[in-house]
Design a protein around this motif. Structure first.
Motif, mmCIF file in Angstrom:
data_model
loop_
_atom_site.group_PDB
_atom_site.id
_atom_site.type_symbol
_atom_site.label_atom_id
_atom_site.label_comp_id
_atom_site.label_asym_id
_atom_site.label_seq_id
_atom_site.Cartn_x
_atom_site.Cartn_y
_atom_site.Cartn_z
ATOM 1 N N ARG A 64 6.123 8.748 28.958
ATOM 2 C CA ARG A 64 7.212 8.510 29.870
ATOM 3 C C ARG A 64 7.989 7.281 29.454
ATOM 4 O O ARG A 64 7.498 6.413 28.760
ATOM 5 N N GLY A 74 6.270 11.133 34.401
ATOM 6 C CA GLY A 74 5.414 12.055 33.684
ATOM 7 C C GLY A 74 4.114 11.382 33.310
ATOM 8 O O GLY A 74 3.808 10.278 33.741
ATOM 9 N N PRO A 75 3.302 12.083 32.501
ATOM 10 C CA PRO A 75 1.985 11.535 32.178
ATOM 11 C C PRO A 75 2.083 10.321 31.263
ATOM 12 O O PRO A 75 2.962 10.232 30.423
ATOM 13 N N GLU A 79 -3.204 9.650 29.726
ATOM 14 C CA GLU A 79 -3.463 10.825 30.560
ATOM 15 C C GLU A 79 -3.401 12.099 29.733
ATOM 16 O O GLU A 79 -4.197 13.024 29.933
ATOM 17 N N MET A 186 3.266 20.408 31.373
ATOM 18 C CA MET A 186 3.648 19.033 31.068
ATOM 19 C C MET A 186 4.850 19.016 30.129
ATOM 20 O O MET A 186 5.747 18.179 30.259
ATOM 21 N N ASN B 138 5.275 20.355 42.509
ATOM 22 C CA ASN B 138 6.371 19.922 41.663
ATOM 23 C C ASN B 138 7.505 20.937 41.677
ATOM 24 O O ASN B 138 8.686 20.594 41.696
ATOM 25 N N PRO B 155 8.562 14.312 37.342
ATOM 26 C CA PRO B 155 7.400 15.177 37.126
ATOM 27 C C PRO B 155 6.229 14.901 38.059
ATOM 28 O O PRO B 155 5.405 15.767 38.264
ATOM 29 N N PHE B 157 3.386 13.234 37.917
ATOM 30 C CA PHE B 157 2.128 13.618 37.297
ATOM 31 C C PHE B 157 0.934 13.056 38.044
ATOM 32 O O PHE B 157 -0.172 13.586 37.968
ATOM 33 N N VAL B 160 -1.424 15.347 40.024
ATOM 34 C CA VAL B 160 -2.514 16.121 39.428
ATOM 35 C C VAL B 160 -3.834 15.400 39.672
ATOM 36 O O VAL B 160 -4.844 16.000 40.061
#
Lengths: 193, 314
Positions: A64, A74-75, A79, A186, B138, B155, B157, B160
């Motif tokens: 990210r 995002g991850p 992760e 993802m 999402n 997103p 994340f 999760v």
């Protein structure tokens, strides 16, 4: 995996040939993933360099934006790593517990190499995103990710399905499906800020 | 297996009757049983679930014996854990079907598990549910953003991780507490022994399966439909749990039985509500910039864009 050897006539300099041999082996396995056939190369000469390269590449591309907020993006790099390796280990354990006759590292090797189509999809998605957001952009990315996801599943099933007894094949393949689905998700939701 | 031989002595004369009533019961016989006795052993298993109390008692005695026999390999060996994954595809699908359609006479543990609890179902159903929750949550945000472009898409994340931890904690800690409580009350019941820990985990794990299609259907952004699906799924799932637990708590005092069953149903309802409120609310535009406050918002449909304050686009 091959050890680095020094050729006897050159003290102090590591010969470059084992490195090239390793790279060639990795490249050959990439080809086997892209064109899956019923061959034993991936299983027989397993190595974990290919999966490591692929995982690092994918995690770097999925990383990210540092300016992104801590909670909502995002991850993180770590992760992605955890999901890929922990997921692969869990699937391998599941496969072995169900009675499959594949070795632990062979299974990790296959699962890791079969991330290659999804890494290619990530590359394509990043290139497509440079053109700016929009519905056409999204459709193209969706199509690419779906095709690569199917490719990954087909490639890994070609290698892994034979090692399971026939009445449990679906039980062993379903976690692979879930694993690549999460990675595809993802990739698809990656938004550069 | 030795248990099949013991069971055939008592129920042999009813086998043909039961086979004609439930012809599909024969197809789930396990491959390692001798085929000549396979159908008889399976008919015995289904016969126990038709509500006869004596058979339940004998079944539970034999179940206790069987559990002792099954625990011969030590828990540090691989084979010990392999015995919990000794299921075929058809058996897993059968158990899932059984959890989707609970019937008052059919105890999930006796009818479907038949003393062979597995860990495959609970583990992968929980994993699927956690990922499906995060993904559809999402997706709801994506769909909301299409309707209202001022909503900021991300997103998300971290959801999760939250989904995974909460689902797994629920599916393993609540059965642990339930099992502990039932064992503690074992002295009050004379006839029916408690379920083993794994059977309790199995019941909870398979009962969570019905939440997966419910979560997917929650994508439809119609609020009353969402609550309807939620109530339906919760009803099915809780009914399965109650029907399974009823034979065990039936002999306890009425107060304890009522409190236990209502706690079980309440916890299940809390899980469903928590999933709905945390994963399926989209951010109204005025709350975009402090995203860490978004989790506390209970709304689940995007507000109309005609709000008095307009945010600077992020």
């Amino acid at each position: 995996m091959a050890e680095a050897e020094e050729s006897p006539g050159d003290p102090g300099t590591a010969s470059p040939r084992p490195l090239m041999r390793d790279l060639k082996a990795v490249g050959k396995k990439f080809m086997h993933v892209l064109y899956p056939r019923k061959s034993n190369t991936l299983l027989r000469d397993w190595d974990l360099w290919g999966p490591l390269i692929l995982c690092v590449t994918l995690a770097l591309m999925l990383q990210r934006d540092p300016a992104d907020s801590e909670k909502d993006g995002g991850p993180h790099f770590a992760e992605v790593f955890v999901i890929v390796w922990f997921g692969a280990v869990t699937i391998t354990l599941n496969s072995k517990l169900l009675g499959g006759n594949i070795s632990f590292f062979q299974s990790l090797c296959v699962l890791g190499y079969c991330i290659l189509p999804l890494t290619v999809a990530m590359l394509i998605c990043r290139l497509v995103l440079l053109a700016g957001p929009g519905p056409v952009n999204f459709m193209v990315r969706l199509f690419v990710v779906i095709v690569m996801f199917a490719w990954s599943i087909v490639a890994s099933t070609a290698f892994l399905a034979d090692s399971q007894p026939p009445n449990r094949r679906a039980l062993a393949v379903y976690p692979v499906f879930l694993f690549y689905f999460v990675i595809s998700w993802m990739i698809l939701t990656f938004t550069p800020q | 297996m030795a248990a099949a031989d013991e069971l055939t002595f008592h129920e042999f004369e009813e086998a043909t009757n039961l086979l004609t009533e439930t012809p599909d019961a024969a197809t789930t016989s396990r491959s390692d049983q001798p085929t000549s006795q396979g159908h008889v052993a399976v008919a015995v298993g289904s016969g126990d679930s038709y509500g006869a109390e004596d058979e339940v008692e004998e079944e539970s005695d034999k179940a206790a014996l069987l559990q002792k026999q099954q625990q011969q390999p030590g828990f540090w060996t691989f084979n010990y854990y392999q015995s919990f994954f000794d299921v075929d595809t058809s058996q897993v699908l059968d158990r899932i079907k059984g959890s989707l359609l609970p019937r008052p006479g059919h105890n999930f543990v006796r009818h479907y598990l038949r003393n062979r609890p597995d860990l495959y179902g609970p583990f992968w159903i929980c994993a699927t549910l956690a990922f499906v929750l995060a993904v559809t949550g999402n997706l709801t945000l994506v769909l909301a953003q299409r309707r209202d472009p001022s909503i900021h898409y991300s997103p998300q994340f971290h959801k999760v991780t939250v989904a995974g931890i909460s689902i797994y904690c629920y599916a393993w800690l609540v059965p642990l507490a339930l099992w502990g409580f039932l064992r503690w009350r074992k002295g009050v019941r004379e006839r029916v022994g408690p379920y083993t820990f794994l059977e309790t985990v199995c019941v909870y794990g398979y009962s969570l399966f019905v939440f997966i299609p419910m979560v997917v259907l929650w994508l439809i952004p119609v609020p009353w439909l969402q609550w309807l699906f939620g109530a339906l799924a919760l009803g099915l799932s809780a009914a399965g749990l109650v029907f399974t637990l009823w034979p065990v708590v039936r002999e306890d005092t009425r107060l304890v039985a009522a409190v236990l069953l209502s706690t079980v149903v309440l916890l299940h309802a809390l899980l469903a509500m928590g999933c709905k409120l945390y994963f399926f609310q989209s951010l109204p535009p005025e709350h975009v910039t402090p995203p860490h406050q978004a989790a506390s918002l209970p709304t689940n449909i995007p507000l109309s864009p005609t709000l008095p304050r307009s945010m600077a686009p992020s």
